[in-house]
Motif scaffolding. Structure first.
Motif, PDB file in Angstrom:
ATOM      1  N   MET A 140       0.845  -1.194   0.000  1.00  0.00           N
ATOM      2  CA  MET A 140       0.000   0.000   0.000  1.00  0.00           C
ATOM      3  C   MET A 140       0.878   1.241   0.000  1.00  0.00           C
ATOM      4  O   MET A 140       1.708   1.422   0.892  1.00  0.00           O
ATOM      5  N   ASP A 141       0.709   2.092  -0.993  1.00  0.00           N
ATOM      6  CA  ASP A 141       1.368   3.388  -1.000  1.00  0.00           C
ATOM      7  C   ASP A 141       0.434   4.367  -0.313  1.00  0.00           C
ATOM      8  O   ASP A 141      -0.562   4.792  -0.881  1.00  0.00           O
ATOM      9  N   ASP A 142       0.757   4.696   0.934  1.00  0.00           N
ATOM     10  CA  ASP A 142      -0.105   5.498   1.811  1.00  0.00           C
ATOM     11  C   ASP A 142      -1.204   4.593   2.388  1.00  0.00           C
ATOM     12  O   ASP A 142      -1.313   3.423   2.026  1.00  0.00           O
ATOM     13  N   GLY A 143      -2.005   5.108   3.281  1.00  0.00           N
ATOM     14  CA  GLY A 143      -3.086   4.325   3.859  1.00  0.00           C
ATOM     15  C   GLY A 143      -2.894   3.984   5.323  1.00  0.00           C
ATOM     16  O   GLY A 143      -3.687   3.228   5.886  1.00  0.00           O
ATOM     17  N   LEU A 144      -1.844   4.518   5.966  1.00  0.00           N
ATOM     18  CA  LEU A 144      -1.637   4.225   7.386  1.00  0.00           C
ATOM     19  C   LEU A 144      -2.840   4.661   8.209  1.00  0.00           C
ATOM     20  O   LEU A 144      -3.225   3.995   9.173  1.00  0.00           O
ATOM     21  N   GLN A 145      -3.441   5.773   7.830  1.00  0.00           N
ATOM     22  CA  GLN A 145      -4.593   6.284   8.578  1.00  0.00           C
ATOM     23  C   GLN A 145      -5.925   5.718   8.073  1.00  0.00           C
ATOM     24  O   GLN A 145      -6.975   6.075   8.594  1.00  0.00           O
ATOM     25  N   ASN A 146      -5.870   4.852   7.059  1.00  0.00           N
ATOM     26  CA  ASN A 146      -7.095   4.236   6.544  1.00  0.00           C
ATOM     27  C   ASN A 146      -7.301   2.895   7.249  1.00  0.00           C
ATOM     28  O   ASN A 146      -6.496   1.985   7.097  1.00  0.00           O
ATOM     29  N   PRO A 147      -8.374   2.747   8.019  1.00  0.00           N
ATOM     30  CA  PRO A 147      -8.554   1.538   8.834  1.00  0.00           C
ATOM     31  C   PRO A 147      -9.298   0.406   8.146  1.00  0.00           C
ATOM     32  O   PRO A 147      -9.599  -0.604   8.780  1.00  0.00           O
ATOM     33  N   SER A 148      -9.576   0.507   6.865  1.00  0.00           N
ATOM     34  CA  SER A 148     -10.476  -0.454   6.222  1.00  0.00           C
ATOM     35  C   SER A 148      -9.845  -1.809   5.935  1.00  0.00           C
ATOM     36  O   SER A 148     -10.558  -2.781   5.678  1.00  0.00           O
ATOM     37  N   LEU A 149      -8.502  -1.883   5.964  1.00  0.00           N
ATOM     38  CA  LEU A 149      -7.799  -3.106   5.578  1.00  0.00           C
ATOM     39  C   LEU A 149      -6.821  -3.500   6.681  1.00  0.00           C
ATOM     40  O   LEU A 149      -6.095  -2.656   7.202  1.00  0.00           O
ATOM     41  N   VAL A 150      -6.812  -4.783   7.037  1.00  0.00           N
ATOM     42  CA  VAL A 150      -5.844  -5.285   8.022  1.00  0.00           C
ATOM     43  C   VAL A 150      -4.454  -5.241   7.399  1.00  0.00           C
ATOM     44  O   VAL A 150      -4.243  -5.722   6.294  1.00  0.00           O
ATOM     45  N   LYS A 151      -3.500  -4.649   8.130  1.00  0.00           N
ATOM     46  CA  LYS A 151      -2.129  -4.527   7.636  1.00  0.00           C
ATOM     47  C   LYS A 151      -1.235  -5.478   8.428  1.00  0.00           C
ATOM     48  O   LYS A 151      -1.227  -5.462   9.653  1.00  0.00           O
ATOM     49  N   ASP A 152      -0.464  -6.287   7.710  1.00  0.00           N
ATOM     50  CA  ASP A 152       0.458  -7.208   8.375  1.00  0.00           C
ATOM     51  C   ASP A 152       1.708  -6.485   8.860  1.00  0.00           C
ATOM     52  O   ASP A 152       2.239  -6.795   9.931  1.00  0.00           O
ATOM     53  N   ILE A 153       2.187  -5.551   8.083  1.00  0.00           N
ATOM     54  CA  ILE A 153       3.369  -4.756   8.431  1.00  0.00           C
ATOM     55  C   ILE A 153       3.117  -3.321   7.994  1.00  0.00           C
ATOM     56  O   ILE A 153       2.658  -3.075   6.878  1.00  0.00           O
ATOM     57  N   SER A 154       3.442  -2.376   8.887  1.00  0.00           N
ATOM     58  CA  SER A 154       3.323  -0.963   8.541  1.00  0.00           C
ATOM     59  C   SER A 154       4.673  -0.285   8.722  1.00  0.00           C
ATOM     60  O   SER A 154       5.318  -0.434   9.768  1.00  0.00           O
ATOM     61  N   LEU A 155       5.095   0.441   7.704  1.00  0.00           N
ATOM     62  CA  LEU A 155       6.315   1.243   7.746  1.00  0.00           C
ATOM     63  C   LEU A 155       5.916   2.711   7.722  1.00  0.00           C
ATOM     64  O   LEU A 155       5.072   3.116   6.917  1.00  0.00           O
ATOM     65  N   ILE A 156       6.529   3.500   8.586  1.00  0.00           N
ATOM     66  CA  ILE A 156       6.285   4.940   8.601  1.00  0.00           C
ATOM     67  C   ILE A 156       7.517   5.642   8.051  1.00  0.00           C
ATOM     68  O   ILE A 156       8.620   5.472   8.574  1.00  0.00           O
ATOM     69  N   VAL A 157       7.337   6.390   6.974  1.00  0.00           N
ATOM     70  CA  VAL A 157       8.438   7.089   6.327  1.00  0.00           C
ATOM     71  C   VAL A 157       8.567   8.489   6.922  1.00  0.00           C
ATOM     72  O   VAL A 157       7.579   9.226   7.026  1.00  0.00           O
ATOM     73  N   ILE A 158       9.796   8.839   7.298  1.00  0.00           N
ATOM     74  CA  ILE A 158      10.070  10.150   7.893  1.00  0.00           C
ATOM     75  C   ILE A 158      11.241  10.790   7.163  1.00  0.00           C
ATOM     76  O   ILE A 158      12.284  10.160   6.970  1.00  0.00           O
ATOM     77  N   ASP A 159      11.067  12.029   6.767  1.00  0.00           N
ATOM     78  CA  ASP A 159      12.132  12.789   6.122  1.00  0.00           C
ATOM     79  C   ASP A 159      13.080  13.315   7.197  1.00  0.00           C
ATOM     80  O   ASP A 159      12.661  14.020   8.111  1.00  0.00           O
ATOM     81  N   GLY A 160      14.372  12.961   7.057  1.00  0.00           N
ATOM     82  CA  GLY A 160      15.347  13.365   8.055  1.00  0.00           C
ATOM     83  C   GLY A 160      15.544  14.859   8.168  1.00  0.00           C
ATOM     84  O   GLY A 160      16.049  15.347   9.186  1.00  0.00           O
ATOM     85  N   GLY A 161      15.138  15.616   7.152  1.00  0.00           N
ATOM     86  CA  GLY A 161      15.287  17.064   7.208  1.00  0.00           C
ATOM     87  C   GLY A 161      14.057  17.786   7.730  1.00  0.00           C
ATOM     88  O   GLY A 161      14.106  19.000   7.976  1.00  0.00           O
ATOM     89  N   PHE A 162      12.957  17.045   7.902  1.00  0.00           N
ATOM     90  CA  PHE A 162      11.702  17.673   8.344  1.00  0.00           C
ATOM     91  C   PHE A 162      11.134  17.006   9.589  1.00  0.00           C
ATOM     92  O   PHE A 162      10.488  17.653  10.416  1.00  0.00           O
ATOM     93  N   GLY A 163      11.371  15.711   9.737  1.00  0.00           N
ATOM     94  CA  GLY A 163      10.882  14.988  10.908  1.00  0.00           C
ATOM     95  C   GLY A 163       9.378  15.069  11.053  1.00  0.00           C
ATOM     96  O   GLY A 163       8.628  14.826  10.095  1.00  0.00           O
ATOM     97  N   PHE A 164       8.939  15.434  12.248  1.00  0.00           N
ATOM     98  CA  PHE A 164       7.510  15.573  12.529  1.00  0.00           C
ATOM     99  C   PHE A 164       7.075  17.030  12.439  1.00  0.00           C
ATOM    100  O   PHE A 164       6.035  17.420  12.980  1.00  0.00           O
ATOM    101  N   GLY A 165       7.884  17.853  11.775  1.00  0.00           N
ATOM    102  CA  GLY A 165       7.557  19.266  11.653  1.00  0.00           C
ATOM    103  C   GLY A 165       7.542  19.934  13.010  1.00  0.00           C
ATOM    104  O   GLY A 165       8.412  19.696  13.852  1.00  0.00           O
TER     105      GLY A 165
END
Length: 332
Positions: A140-165
């Protein structure tokens, strides 16, 4: 939309404070949505590549790099995406010869170059269509906040120059949900680029694995070394693209930033091309922007491709091991 300056790390101030009540209302709505939806299970592993902020983290390059590894390991991945900005709702298998960015958005067209790609607003329906077409793993490209599908593994991508803003929720900041809530649903964080804002230190308080990666220009991009360019981009963080061109060795004499997913008009591109030509330069943009250009304008603009390079591919394999084991069982 353009990323507001007060969303940046270390920023905030009066504008963010004023929007804080709206931000918490946004968060509560998200919680209510997840509480009222029962995730659907499908018969193959689902790997979600998502993020916690609005735009610009590097999800699509990460999804492409992950699918490449999965293919090398013997899997048959299919991409699943919502197709932001397109008119189609799916389930629809993307065909680069029949579909354009106005129909399906820009990211699906890039994904479809690597592996079969399904656009579906209804994610379970899209996953089932992919499985019927031969997928034995869904990326899945995007969809972490979409609860409609069971996810076996979730990866969260973070930009090292921006972080969590600035660490605040939309619209006071870039966060789609509170950091702790999102990380609690993830197996790993993919930190892209040098850690310029202390992301690693922030992650120490959470039980989540860390994967490191870099965005690198494709070999063809190095042919632009020494060339004068006028660069434009309508992505989450256009400055990242401009820095990539500088790293390649381009002489960037013009930088034009557009809103994320901007739809270019023929006049806009012609003005950019003519401006570049008058300065003895060429107009360049990202692949993601190039697929959104009017067809007649594409020959006048040079796309610059980039890819994500894993620091430790074996560490990625360890994270993927449960999904790969399920694939092996399914193939036995």
């Amino acid at each position: 939309m353009r990323t507001p300056k007060f969303w940046s790390p270390g920023k905030g101030g009066a504008q963010a404070n004023l929007l804080e009540p709206v931000a918490w209302g946004y968060s509560m709505l998200g919680q209510m949505q997840r509480a009222t939806i029962t995730p659907r299970w499908v018969s193959v592993p689902v790997i979600c590549v998502g993020n916690l902020i609005a735009g610009g983290a590097g999800k699509t390059p990460t999804a492409l790099a992950l699918a490449k590894l999965l293919s090398e390991w013997g899997a048959a991945p299919h991409f699943l995406t919502r197709g932001y900005g397109g008119s189609e709702s799916g389930p629809l298998r993307i065909d680069g010869k029949q579909h354009n960015a106005r129909m399906v958005g820009d990211e699906p067209l890039l994904l479809a170059r690597r592996a079969p790609t399904w656009l579906a607003h209804n994610r379970p329906a899209g996953a089932k269509a992919a499985i019927a077409d031969g997928a034995n793993v869904i990326v899945m490209d995007d969809g972490l906040q979409n609860p409609s599908l069971v996810k076996d593994i979730s990866l969260i991508v973070i930009d090292g120059g921006f972080g969590f803003g600035n660490g605040r929720l939309i619209p006071a900041g870039p966060l789609r949900e509170p950091i702790a809530r999102g990380l609690a649903r993830a197996e790993a964080v993919v930190l892209v680029g040098p850690d310029e804002v202390g992301v690693v230190d922030q992650l120490k308080r959470y039980d989540v694995a860390l994967l490191r990666a870099e965005i690198a220009p494709a070999l063809k991009a190095h042919k632009l070394r020494g060339r004068a360019v006028v660069a434009f981009a309508g992505i989450g963080r256009p400055a990242k693209f401009f820095r990539t061109l500088e790293a390649v060795g381009c002489e960037v004499i013009g930088r034009v930033a557009f809103p994320d997913h901007h739809r270019y008009s023929p006049d806009e591109i012609m003005n950019l091309v003519e401006n570049a030509g008058a300065k003895g330069a060429i107009a360049v943009t990202t692949e993601k922007d190039w697929v959104r250009l009017p067809q007649e304008a594409k020959p006048m603009v040079q796309p610059v491709a980039v890819s994500l390079v894993w620091q430790d591919p074996e560490a990625v394999r360890e994270i993927m091991a449960p999904a790969l084991a399920n694939i092996a069982v399914a193939n036995d």
